[in-house]
Design a protein around this motif. Structure first.
Motif, PDB file in Angstrom:
ATOM      1  N   GLU A  60       0.853  -1.182   0.000  1.00 34.79           N
ATOM      2  CA  GLU A  60       0.000   0.000   0.000  1.00 34.79           C
ATOM      3  C   GLU A  60       0.893   1.238   0.000  1.00 34.79           C
ATOM      4  OE1 GLU A  60      -3.662   2.044   2.574  1.00 34.79           O
ATOM      5  OE2 GLU A  60      -2.716   0.178   3.232  1.00 34.79           O
ATOM      6  N   ASP A  70       1.143  12.872  -6.968  1.00 34.40           N
ATOM      7  CA  ASP A  70       1.000  11.744  -7.871  1.00 34.40           C
ATOM      8  C   ASP A  70       2.356  11.103  -8.124  1.00 34.40           C
ATOM      9  OD1 ASP A  70       2.023  13.867  -9.225  1.00 34.40           O
ATOM     10  OD2 ASP A  70       0.798  13.630 -11.026  1.00 34.40           O
ATOM     11  N   THR A  72       4.083   7.316 -10.315  1.00 35.22           N
ATOM     12  CA  THR A  72       3.846   6.100 -11.086  1.00 35.22           C
ATOM     13  C   THR A  72       4.371   4.903 -10.306  1.00 35.22           C
ATOM     14  OG1 THR A  72       3.957   7.250 -13.212  1.00 35.22           O
ATOM     15  CG2 THR A  72       4.379   4.893 -13.222  1.00 35.22           C
ATOM     16  N   VAL A  84       1.603  -5.169 -11.621  1.00 36.76           N
ATOM     17  CA  VAL A  84       0.756  -3.999 -11.392  1.00 36.76           C
ATOM     18  C   VAL A  84       1.457  -2.791 -11.997  1.00 36.76           C
ATOM     19  CG1 VAL A  84      -0.315  -2.483  -9.678  1.00 36.76           C
ATOM     20  CG2 VAL A  84      -0.184  -4.943  -9.247  1.00 36.76           C
ATOM     21  N   THR A  85       0.697  -1.974 -12.705  1.00 36.40           N
ATOM     22  CA  THR A  85       1.218  -0.724 -13.256  1.00 36.40           C
ATOM     23  C   THR A  85       0.166   0.358 -13.080  1.00 36.40           C
ATOM     24  OG1 THR A  85       2.565  -1.882 -14.904  1.00 36.40           O
ATOM     25  CG2 THR A  85       2.130   0.454 -15.281  1.00 36.40           C
ATOM     26  N   GLU A  86       0.526   1.426 -12.383  1.00 38.55           N
ATOM     27  CA  GLU A  86      -0.376   2.557 -12.176  1.00 38.55           C
ATOM     28  C   GLU A  86       0.358   3.842 -12.546  1.00 38.55           C
ATOM     29  OE1 GLU A  86      -3.584   1.370  -8.744  1.00 38.55           O
ATOM     30  OE2 GLU A  86      -1.739   2.334  -8.121  1.00 38.55           O
ATOM     31  N   LEU A  87      -0.257   4.657 -13.361  1.00 38.44           N
ATOM     32  CA  LEU A  87       0.366   5.879 -13.845  1.00 38.44           C
ATOM     33  C   LEU A  87      -0.178   7.084 -13.097  1.00 38.44           C
ATOM     34  CD1 LEU A  87       0.271   5.181 -17.700  1.00 38.44           C
ATOM     35  CD2 LEU A  87       2.150   4.773 -16.094  1.00 38.44           C
ATOM     36  N   ARG A  88       0.711   7.801 -12.454  1.00 37.18           N
ATOM     37  CA  ARG A  88       0.427   9.087 -11.818  1.00 37.18           C
ATOM     38  C   ARG A  88      -0.796   8.998 -10.900  1.00 37.18           C
ATOM     39  NH1 ARG A  88       1.677  14.062 -15.812  1.00 37.18           N
ATOM     40  NH2 ARG A  88       1.670  15.016 -13.726  1.00 37.18           N
ATOM     41  N   LYS A  89      -0.684   8.127  -9.895  1.00 38.09           N
ATOM     42  CA  LYS A  89      -1.723   7.973  -8.889  1.00 38.09           C
ATOM     43  C   LYS A  89      -1.233   8.541  -7.562  1.00 38.09           C
ATOM     44  CE  LYS A  89      -4.658   5.670 -11.468  1.00 38.09           C
ATOM     45  NZ  LYS A  89      -6.003   6.159 -11.796  1.00 38.09           N
ATOM     46  N   GLY A  92      -2.624   3.881  -3.574  1.00 40.67           N
ATOM     47  CA  GLY A  92      -3.050   2.593  -4.108  1.00 40.67           C
ATOM     48  C   GLY A  92      -2.724   1.483  -3.134  1.00 40.67           C
ATOM     49  N   HIS A  94      -2.415  -2.943  -3.261  1.00 37.96           N
ATOM     50  CA  HIS A  94      -2.407  -4.109  -4.134  1.00 37.96           C
ATOM     51  C   HIS A  94      -2.007  -5.335  -3.329  1.00 37.96           C
ATOM     52  CE1 HIS A  94      -2.745  -1.378  -7.550  1.00 37.96           C
ATOM     53  NE2 HIS A  94      -1.779  -0.663  -6.996  1.00 37.96           N
TER      54      HIS A  94
END
Length: 227
Positions: A60, A70, A72, A84-89, A92, A94
């Protein structure tokens, strides 16, 4: 009549001791740690976590301060496969079940920002599957020695306590992060309010001085009276 009760009490103490010895590893099998770091602009920071097969791996993260809050996030398996891939969050969480042994890599990428550094908090929770190990203690207890005590229920209760303790610690960490994030936001808002208040005050003073000068200039008679 007192002797049977003493024997029953002795056996009860023996069973509770066995229960504690064999369930204690299950109670402490969870590993939970958190970390806060500063990610400079244009940089990428990666961390590695060794995970055994069939272990629940949970990550987390949350951006506490900096820029638009933000970042990545990328999580890869030991073979380099993106999980897992998250852009400009800004945050998150997981959770994955490890399919293989090895070092799992998770990275925080701030290369898209050339000015703002980011303060990032992340929490890692490892929960090994000890269900089979926890059942080993049943082999040491014969049916006639159970004394009508539901040892299985006791084991389930201790497992629930373990799970609740892990979740409570994780929630406390998240609440501390929320508090830090809110405090940082309030401090930035306070600085912005003070800055623009000073600017408005300067504008008001300059405007007042210009009005006074204009009014005096209109009524100022520069003609000289000759006698």
């Amino acid at each position: 009549m007192a002797e049977p009760w003493k024997n029953r009490a002795c056996r009860l103490g023996h069973f509770l001791l066995l229960l504690f010895v064999f369930l204690l590893p299950g109670v402490v099998s969870s590993t939970d740690y958190d970390y806060t770091f500063t990610l400079p602009p244009g940089q990428r920071e990666c961390f590695y976590q060794e995970v055994k097969k069939e272990t629940n791996f949970e990550v987390e993260y949350q951006v506490i301060d900096g820029g638009d809050l933000d970042v990545t996030f990328v999580l890869r398996s030991p073979k380099g496969v993106p999980l897992v891939t998250e852009l400009r969050k800004s945050e998150g969480i997981h959770s994955i079940d490890a399919k293989e042994d090895g070092d799992y890599m998770f990275c925080f990428d701030n290369t898209f920002s050339r000015i703002s550094e980011k303060m990032i908090f992340f929490d890692v929770l490892l929960d090994a599957d000890t269900e089979n190990e926890d059942d080993d203690w049943m082999d040491f207890v014969s049916p006639e020695e159970e004394l009508d005590i539901k040892l299985e229920d006791m084991k389930d209760s201790m497992d629930r306590v373990k799970e609740h303790l892990s979740k409570s610690r994780q929630i406390q960490n998240v609440l501390r992060v929320f508090e830090s994030k809110d405090r940082s936001t309030q401090e930035h808002n306070f600085e912005r309010v003070n800055f623009w208040s000073v600017i408005q005050l300067i504008i008001m003073i300059v405007t007042a001085l210009l009005q006074v000068y204009t009014v005096r200039h209109l009524f100022d008679d520069k003609k000289k009276v000759r006698t």
